[in-house]
Design a protein around this motif. Structure first.
Motif, PDB file in Angstrom:
ATOM      1  N   ILE A   1      -9.305  -4.687   2.033  1.00  8.86           N
ATOM      2  CA  ILE A   1      -8.794  -6.000   3.028  1.00  8.86           C
ATOM      3  C   ILE A   1      -7.289  -5.564   3.573  1.00  8.86           C
ATOM      4  CG2 ILE A   1      -8.062  -8.147   2.972  1.00  8.86           C
ATOM      5  CD1 ILE A   1     -10.398  -8.655   0.818  1.00  8.86           C
ATOM      6  N   TYR A   2      -6.558  -4.945   2.796  1.00  6.22           N
ATOM      7  CA  TYR A   2      -5.221  -4.477   3.286  1.00  6.22           C
ATOM      8  C   TYR A   2      -5.286  -3.532   4.454  1.00  6.22           C
ATOM      9  CZ  TYR A   2      -2.112  -7.310   0.298  1.00  6.22           C
ATOM     10  OH  TYR A   2      -1.268  -8.126  -0.133  1.00  6.22           O
ATOM     11  N   GLY A   3      -6.349  -2.396   4.112  1.00  7.49           N
ATOM     12  CA  GLY A   3      -6.605  -1.684   4.928  1.00  7.49           C
ATOM     13  C   GLY A   3      -7.254  -2.015   6.349  1.00  7.49           C
ATOM     14  N   LEU A   4      -8.159  -2.971   6.173  1.00  5.91           N
ATOM     15  CA  LEU A   4      -8.660  -3.319   7.460  1.00  5.91           C
ATOM     16  C   LEU A   4      -7.435  -4.026   8.266  1.00  5.91           C
ATOM     17  CD1 LEU A   4     -11.468  -4.324   8.572  1.00  5.91           C
ATOM     18  CD2 LEU A   4     -10.746  -6.551   7.663  1.00  5.91           C
ATOM     19  N   ILE A   5      -6.688  -5.152   7.569  1.00  4.60           N
ATOM     20  CA  ILE A   5      -5.614  -5.621   8.413  1.00  4.60           C
ATOM     21  C   ILE A   5      -4.607  -4.411   8.919  1.00  4.60           C
ATOM     22  CG2 ILE A   5      -3.302  -7.235   7.956  1.00  4.60           C
ATOM     23  CD1 ILE A   5      -5.093  -8.664   6.000  1.00  4.60           C
ATOM     24  N   ALA A   6      -4.169  -3.841   8.285  1.00  7.12           N
ATOM     25  CA  ALA A   6      -3.349  -2.459   8.782  1.00  7.12           C
ATOM     26  C   ALA A   6      -3.998  -1.825  10.013  1.00  7.12           C
ATOM     27  CB  ALA A   6      -3.118  -1.529   7.627  1.00  7.12           C
ATOM     28  N   CYS A   7      -5.411  -1.487   9.812  1.00  9.88           N
ATOM     29  CA  CYS A   7      -5.993  -0.936  10.911  1.00  9.88           C
ATOM     30  C   CYS A   7      -5.892  -1.689  12.137  1.00  9.88           C
ATOM     31  CB  CYS A   7      -7.409  -0.536  10.726  1.00  9.88           C
ATOM     32  SG  CYS A   7      -7.486   0.755   9.505  1.00  9.88           S
TER      33      CYS A   7
ATOM     34  N   GLU B   1     -11.054   1.788  18.520  1.00 10.19           N
ATOM     35  CA  GLU B   1     -10.204   2.549  17.627  1.00 10.19           C
ATOM     36  C   GLU B   1      -9.805   1.769  16.269  1.00 10.19           C
ATOM     37  OE1 GLU B   1      -5.971   4.927  18.425  1.00 10.19           O
ATOM     38  OE2 GLU B   1      -6.077   2.715  18.494  1.00 10.19           O
ATOM     39  N   PHE B   2     -10.053   0.641  16.028  1.00  9.65           N
ATOM     40  CA  PHE B   2      -9.730   0.017  15.052  1.00  9.65           C
ATOM     41  C   PHE B   2     -10.836   0.000  14.008  1.00  9.65           C
ATOM     42  CE2 PHE B   2     -11.469  -4.319  13.352  1.00  9.65           C
ATOM     43  CZ  PHE B   2     -10.867  -4.355  12.049  1.00  9.65           C
ATOM     44  N   VAL B   3     -12.294   0.020  14.437  1.00  8.15           N
ATOM     45  CA  VAL B   3     -13.343   0.482  13.955  1.00  8.15           C
ATOM     46  C   VAL B   3     -13.535   1.945  13.347  1.00  8.15           C
ATOM     47  CG1 VAL B   3     -16.019   0.330  13.639  1.00  8.15           C
ATOM     48  CG2 VAL B   3     -14.860  -1.499  14.955  1.00  8.15           C
ATOM     49  N   TYR B   4     -13.178   2.684  14.300  1.00  5.45           N
ATOM     50  CA  TYR B   4     -13.085   4.022  13.838  1.00  5.45           C
ATOM     51  C   TYR B   4     -12.149   4.343  12.876  1.00  5.45           C
ATOM     52  CZ  TYR B   4     -14.998   8.552  15.587  1.00  5.45           C
ATOM     53  OH  TYR B   4     -15.682   9.762  16.136  1.00  5.45           O
TER      54      TYR B   4
ATOM     55  N   ILE C   1       2.766  -1.477   3.244  1.00  2.00           N
ATOM     56  CA  ILE C   1       1.568  -1.374   2.223  1.00  2.00           C
ATOM     57  C   ILE C   1       2.233  -1.121   0.841  1.00  2.00           C
ATOM     58  CG2 ILE C   1       0.131   0.020   1.058  1.00  2.00           C
ATOM     59  CD1 ILE C   1      -1.335  -1.698   3.393  1.00  2.00           C
ATOM     60  N   ARG C   2       3.526  -0.453   0.856  1.00  2.00           N
ATOM     61  CA  ARG C   2       4.371  -0.409  -0.433  1.00  2.00           C
ATOM     62  C   ARG C   2       4.872  -1.746  -0.817  1.00  2.00           C
ATOM     63  NH1 ARG C   2       9.147   3.569  -0.500  1.00  2.00           N
ATOM     64  NH2 ARG C   2      10.222   1.528   0.607  1.00  2.00           N
ATOM     65  N   GLU C   3       5.403  -2.413   0.267  1.00  2.00           N
ATOM     66  CA  GLU C   3       6.002  -3.584  -0.183  1.00  2.00           C
ATOM     67  C   GLU C   3       4.976  -4.746  -0.555  1.00  2.00           C
ATOM     68  OE1 GLU C   3       9.173  -4.112  -0.779  1.00  2.00           O
ATOM     69  OE2 GLU C   3       9.407  -1.716  -0.362  1.00  2.00           O
ATOM     70  N   LEU C   4       4.168  -4.977   0.381  1.00  2.00           N
ATOM     71  CA  LEU C   4       2.955  -6.067   0.133  1.00  2.00           C
ATOM     72  C   LEU C   4       2.101  -5.676  -0.862  1.00  2.00           C
ATOM     73  CD1 LEU C   4       2.405  -6.991   3.707  1.00  2.00           C
ATOM     74  CD2 LEU C   4       3.864  -8.009   2.225  1.00  2.00           C
ATOM     75  N   TYR C   5       1.595  -4.566  -1.070  1.00  2.00           N
ATOM     76  CA  TYR C   5       0.424  -4.324  -1.899  1.00  2.00           C
ATOM     77  C   TYR C   5       0.868  -4.073  -3.270  1.00  2.00           C
ATOM     78  CZ  TYR C   5      -3.661  -2.527  -4.089  1.00  2.00           C
ATOM     79  OH  TYR C   5      -4.682  -2.141  -4.945  1.00  2.00           O
ATOM     80  N   HIS C   6       1.681  -3.148  -3.398  1.00  3.67           N
ATOM     81  CA  HIS C   6       2.342  -2.642  -4.511  1.00  3.67           C
ATOM     82  C   HIS C   6       3.295  -3.853  -5.347  1.00  3.67           C
ATOM     83  CE1 HIS C   6       0.426   1.177  -4.372  1.00  3.67           C
ATOM     84  NE2 HIS C   6       1.226   1.556  -3.451  1.00  3.67           N
ATOM     85  N   GLY C   7       3.529  -4.529  -4.613  1.00  2.00           N
ATOM     86  CA  GLY C   7       4.577  -5.775  -5.228  1.00  2.00           C
ATOM     87  C   GLY C   7       3.588  -6.562  -6.028  1.00  2.00           C
ATOM     88  N   ALA C   8       2.235  -6.856  -5.365  1.00  2.00           N
ATOM     89  CA  ALA C   8       1.375  -8.117  -5.846  1.00  2.00           C
ATOM     90  C   ALA C   8       0.252  -7.609  -6.690  1.00  2.00           C
ATOM     91  CB  ALA C   8       0.996  -8.854  -4.863  1.00  2.00           C
TER      92      ALA C   8
END
Length: 169
Positions: A106-112, A141-144, A89-96
């Motif tokens: 969306i990033y949280g959904l993908i990470a989960c 577990e993904f949904v939760y 998240i630090r590299e992908l999200y904060h960089g862009a």
């Protein structure tokens, strides 16, 4: 006696300890179809969207280590996945991007999703069939975890907006 930044650091680590205790004490009591939420993962994921990447990384390392110690499963799974989540998240999200709730969700959904898939993969190496684990535990577990992440992330967003007030003295 204490500087405010030291007290702030103490508050942050007490919050991390409270989340870990919440995971230990309360998560098993709210199982749905045999799957408990992972409050620690949701907490680290929500923290990763803050600019304080050091706190999220150290929280991932420490909470992952303690989760591995009490889980009774293959040692290192939680630590590895939490650290990869915080760094990713630090590299992908904060960089862009910066502070866009839809993209954070969306990033949280993908990470989960990736967390649940990797967890099912690592667990299947030692405990059984990947597809059965994916179907019976990882998808639920993904949904939760995503629901817990959204809840924690909305609380953190609200707190950030509250502290940005122009009228704050």
């Amino acid at each position: 006696m204490f500087q405010p930044e030291f007290l702030n650091l103490i508050k942050k680590y007490f919050l991390a300890a409270a989340i870990f205790l919440l995971q230990l004490i309360f998560a098993d009591r709210i199982r749905i179809l045999g799957v408990a939420p992972d409050f620690v993962f949701a907490f680290v994921l929500a923290l990763s969207f803050h600019k304080e990447s050091g706190y999220s990384l150290w929280s991932a390392i420490i909470l992952g280590f303690f989760s591995d110690c009490v889980s009774g499963r293959f040692f290192g799974i939680h630590t590895t996945l939490l650290v990869l989540t915080a760094l990713g998240i630090r590299e992908l999200y904060h960089g862009a991007f910066s502070e866009n709730f839809v993209l954070e969700a969306i990033y949280g959904l993908i990470a989960c999703l990736l967390y649940s898939l990797c967890y099912a993969l690592f667990t299947s190496l030692f405990e059984g069939n990947f597809w059965v684990l994916l179907y019976r535990t990882a998808l639920l577990e993904f949904v939760y975890n995503f629901a817990m992440f959204l809840l924690m992330h909305l609380v953190q967003k609200r707190n950030r907006k509250k502290h940005r007030s122009v009228f704050r003295i």
